[in-house]
Design a protein around this motif. Sequence first.
Motif, PDB file in Angstrom:
ATOM      1  N   GLU A  20       0.823  -1.209   0.000  1.00  0.00           N
ATOM      2  CA  GLU A  20       0.000   0.000   0.000  1.00  0.00           C
ATOM      3  C   GLU A  20       0.862   1.265   0.000  1.00  0.00           C
ATOM      4  OE1 GLU A  20      -3.137   0.104   2.878  1.00  0.00           O
ATOM      5  OE2 GLU A  20      -3.734  -1.951   2.412  1.00  0.00           O
ATOM      6  N   ALA A  21       1.949   1.255   0.773  1.00  0.00           N
ATOM      7  CA  ALA A  21       2.843   2.417   0.816  1.00  0.00           C
ATOM      8  C   ALA A  21       3.496   2.634  -0.547  1.00  0.00           C
ATOM      9  CB  ALA A  21       3.901   2.226   1.897  1.00  0.00           C
ATOM     10  N   LEU A  22       3.945   1.544  -1.190  1.00  0.00           N
ATOM     11  CA  LEU A  22       4.551   1.667  -2.514  1.00  0.00           C
ATOM     12  C   LEU A  22       3.542   2.172  -3.539  1.00  0.00           C
ATOM     13  CD1 LEU A  22       6.759  -1.547  -2.680  1.00  0.00           C
ATOM     14  CD2 LEU A  22       7.545   0.818  -2.576  1.00  0.00           C
ATOM     15  N   ASP A  23       2.313   1.667  -3.462  1.00  0.00           N
ATOM     16  CA  ASP A  23       1.270   2.128  -4.381  1.00  0.00           C
ATOM     17  C   ASP A  23       1.042   3.625  -4.250  1.00  0.00           C
ATOM     18  OD1 ASP A  23       0.903  -0.373  -5.455  1.00  0.00           O
ATOM     19  OD2 ASP A  23      -0.908  -0.836  -4.291  1.00  0.00           O
ATOM     20  N   ARG A  24       1.026   4.122  -3.015  1.00  0.00           N
ATOM     21  CA  ARG A  24       0.829   5.570  -2.810  1.00  0.00           C
ATOM     22  C   ARG A  24       1.982   6.362  -3.409  1.00  0.00           C
ATOM     23  NH1 ARG A  24      -1.314   4.007   2.256  1.00  0.00           N
ATOM     24  NH2 ARG A  24       0.718   4.229   3.203  1.00  0.00           N
ATOM     25  N   GLU A  25       3.204   5.855  -3.242  1.00  0.00           N
ATOM     26  CA  GLU A  25       4.371   6.538  -3.806  1.00  0.00           C
ATOM     27  C   GLU A  25       4.331   6.509  -5.330  1.00  0.00           C
ATOM     28  OE1 GLU A  25       6.847   8.305  -2.308  1.00  0.00           O
ATOM     29  OE2 GLU A  25       5.627   8.070  -0.510  1.00  0.00           O
ATOM     30  N   LEU A  26       3.979   5.376  -5.894  1.00  0.00           N
ATOM     31  CA  LEU A  26       3.945   5.249  -7.350  1.00  0.00           C
ATOM     32  C   LEU A  26       2.879   6.139  -7.971  1.00  0.00           C
ATOM     33  CD1 LEU A  26       4.499   1.418  -7.800  1.00  0.00           C
ATOM     34  CD2 LEU A  26       6.099   3.250  -8.352  1.00  0.00           C
ATOM     35  N   GLU A  27       1.775   6.335  -7.261  1.00  0.00           N
ATOM     36  CA  GLU A  27       0.715   7.207  -7.773  1.00  0.00           C
ATOM     37  C   GLU A  27       1.200   8.644  -7.930  1.00  0.00           C
ATOM     38  OE1 GLU A  27      -2.538   6.763  -5.083  1.00  0.00           O
ATOM     39  OE2 GLU A  27      -3.139   4.828  -5.917  1.00  0.00           O
ATOM     40  N   GLN A  28       2.170   9.039  -7.119  1.00  0.00           N
ATOM     41  CA  GLN A  28       2.676  10.411  -7.167  1.00  0.00           C
ATOM     42  C   GLN A  28       3.743  10.601  -8.243  1.00  0.00           C
ATOM     43  OE1 GLN A  28       3.965  11.372  -3.215  1.00  0.00           O
ATOM     44  NE2 GLN A  28       1.969  10.959  -2.322  1.00  0.00           N
ATOM     45  N   MET A  29       4.272   9.499  -8.758  1.00  0.00           N
ATOM     46  CA  MET A  29       5.307   9.591  -9.783  1.00  0.00           C
ATOM     47  C   MET A  29       4.681   9.923 -11.131  1.00  0.00           C
ATOM     48  SD  MET A  29       7.823   6.415  -8.915  1.00  0.00           S
ATOM     49  CE  MET A  29       8.889   6.811 -10.274  1.00  0.00           C
TER      50      MET A  29
END
Length: 70
Positions: A20-29
Amino acid sequence: MNDDKIRISPDALIAMIVTEALDRELEQMPSLEEMNEDFHPSERFQRKIESLVRETKRKAEREKFLSNIK
């Protein structure tokens, strides 16, 4: 004991949290399309890519030639 409860192992819970944390970071990229709009390869990089393409074509032709001889 109530069997209706879902049991999650600690490892699975950690994996879910990290995902979930990685998904949130990837959404911002920025997307690949957005990054490609701003990407301008250097001349040296472009020459290297062209050289690799030429070498790959030569190897493919050589393999084709050798396979016809056998």
